[in-house]
Design a protein around this motif. Structure first.
Motif, PDB file in Angstrom:
ATOM      1  N   LYS A 253      23.686   9.168  19.325  1.00 58.23           N
ATOM      2  CA  LYS A 253      22.509   8.346  19.029  1.00 58.23           C
ATOM      3  C   LYS A 253      22.327   7.280  20.105  1.00 58.23           C
ATOM      4  CE  LYS A 253      23.392   7.414  14.645  1.00 58.23           C
ATOM      5  NZ  LYS A 253      23.282   6.940  13.258  1.00 58.23           N
ATOM      6  N   LYS A 254      23.426   6.673  20.528  1.00 58.19           N
ATOM      7  CA  LYS A 254      23.332   5.671  21.597  1.00 58.19           C
ATOM      8  C   LYS A 254      22.814   6.295  22.886  1.00 58.19           C
ATOM      9  CE  LYS A 254      26.977   2.719  19.798  1.00 58.19           C
ATOM     10  NZ  LYS A 254      28.361   2.261  19.957  1.00 58.19           N
ATOM     11  N   ASP A 255      23.246   7.510  23.185  1.00 53.09           N
ATOM     12  CA  ASP A 255      22.765   8.199  24.386  1.00 53.09           C
ATOM     13  C   ASP A 255      21.262   8.487  24.283  1.00 53.09           C
ATOM     14  OD1 ASP A 255      25.299   8.125  25.474  1.00 53.09           O
ATOM     15  OD2 ASP A 255      25.788  10.206  24.961  1.00 53.09           O
ATOM     16  N   VAL A 256      20.807   8.914  23.118  1.00 54.58           N
ATOM     17  CA  VAL A 256      19.380   9.172  22.919  1.00 54.58           C
ATOM     18  C   VAL A 256      18.596   7.869  23.083  1.00 54.58           C
ATOM     19  CG1 VAL A 256      17.616   9.822  21.217  1.00 54.58           C
ATOM     20  CG2 VAL A 256      19.682  11.216  21.465  1.00 54.58           C
ATOM     21  N   LEU A 257      19.073   6.798  22.473  1.00 54.62           N
ATOM     22  CA  LEU A 257      18.383   5.508  22.585  1.00 54.62           C
ATOM     23  C   LEU A 257      18.330   5.028  24.028  1.00 54.62           C
ATOM     24  CD1 LEU A 257      19.621   3.677  19.381  1.00 54.62           C
ATOM     25  CD2 LEU A 257      17.326   4.545  19.848  1.00 54.62           C
ATOM     26  N   SER A 258      19.379   5.281  24.768  1.00 51.73           N
ATOM     27  CA  SER A 258      19.396   4.903  26.184  1.00 51.73           C
ATOM     28  C   SER A 258      18.301   5.643  26.949  1.00 51.73           C
ATOM     29  CB  SER A 258      20.772   5.193  26.776  1.00 51.73           C
ATOM     30  OG  SER A 258      20.795   4.902  28.135  1.00 51.73           O
ATOM     31  N   ILE A 259      18.149   6.916  26.675  1.00 50.81           N
ATOM     32  CA  ILE A 259      17.099   7.706  27.317  1.00 50.81           C
ATOM     33  C   ILE A 259      15.722   7.167  26.915  1.00 50.81           C
ATOM     34  CG2 ILE A 259      15.976   9.980  27.380  1.00 50.81           C
ATOM     35  CD1 ILE A 259      18.871  11.160  27.074  1.00 50.81           C
ATOM     36  N   LEU A 260      15.535   6.933  25.630  1.00 52.81           N
ATOM     37  CA  LEU A 260      14.244   6.425  25.153  1.00 52.81           C
ATOM     38  C   LEU A 260      13.920   5.075  25.773  1.00 52.81           C
ATOM     39  CD1 LEU A 260      14.542   7.370  21.386  1.00 52.81           C
ATOM     40  CD2 LEU A 260      13.142   8.511  23.127  1.00 52.81           C
ATOM     41  N   TRP A 261      14.919   4.220  25.868  1.00 54.53           N
ATOM     42  CA  TRP A 261      14.702   2.903  26.447  1.00 54.53           C
ATOM     43  C   TRP A 261      14.310   3.029  27.924  1.00 54.53           C
ATOM     44  CZ3 TRP A 261      13.606  -1.012  23.623  1.00 54.53           C
ATOM     45  CH2 TRP A 261      13.570  -2.286  24.183  1.00 54.53           C
TER      46      TRP A 261
END
Length: 124
Positions: free
Chosen positions: A107-115
């Motif tokens: 989830k943190k990796d996905v959020l990093s991409i989205l950010w």
């Protein structure tokens, strides 16, 4: 051996489920649903958008295929997405990740991409 984010999200099938759940969350979110509800009347167009989203995220998370759709600026130009709307969309995505039992690191990796994509979408 470490798995790619693509693998941790369940591959193309897992990402497809996450995209489906995210779109459903968007349609139920009063802060952004005005942008998504018109697609209920256009299921063919919604299917294309979902397919492009799956392709984009599959390629960006280490999947085997290349993304051949529009870049993020081109795809979002004219939408004038606000910072608040973007944050609501991110929340909807996190809810979909939770529903699909995605682990915290992924989830943190996905959020990093989205950010990292935010500047390509907000205010365009």
């Amino acid at each position: 051996m470490n798995k790619t984010l693509f693998e941790r999200l369940g591959g193309r099938n897992g990402i497809s489920k996450i995209v489906d759940d995210t779109v459903e969350n968007h349609m139920n979110n009063p802060a952004v649903n005005a942008r998504f509800m018109p697609f209920k009347e256009k299921p063919e167009q919604l299917a294309i958008i979902k397919s492009h989203t799956v392709d984009f995220f599959s390629a960006g998370s280490g999947g085997p295929n290349d993304y051949k759709g529009k870049d993020m600026v081109t795809a979002h130009t004219g939408m004038n997405i606000s910072h608040a709307e973007y944050m609501h969309v991110m929340d909807d995505i996190v809810m979909a990740l939770d529903k699909n039992n995605i682990d915290e690191d992924s989830k943190k990796d996905v959020l990093s991409i989205l950010w990292s994509l935010k500047g390509m979408m907000i205010g365009k």
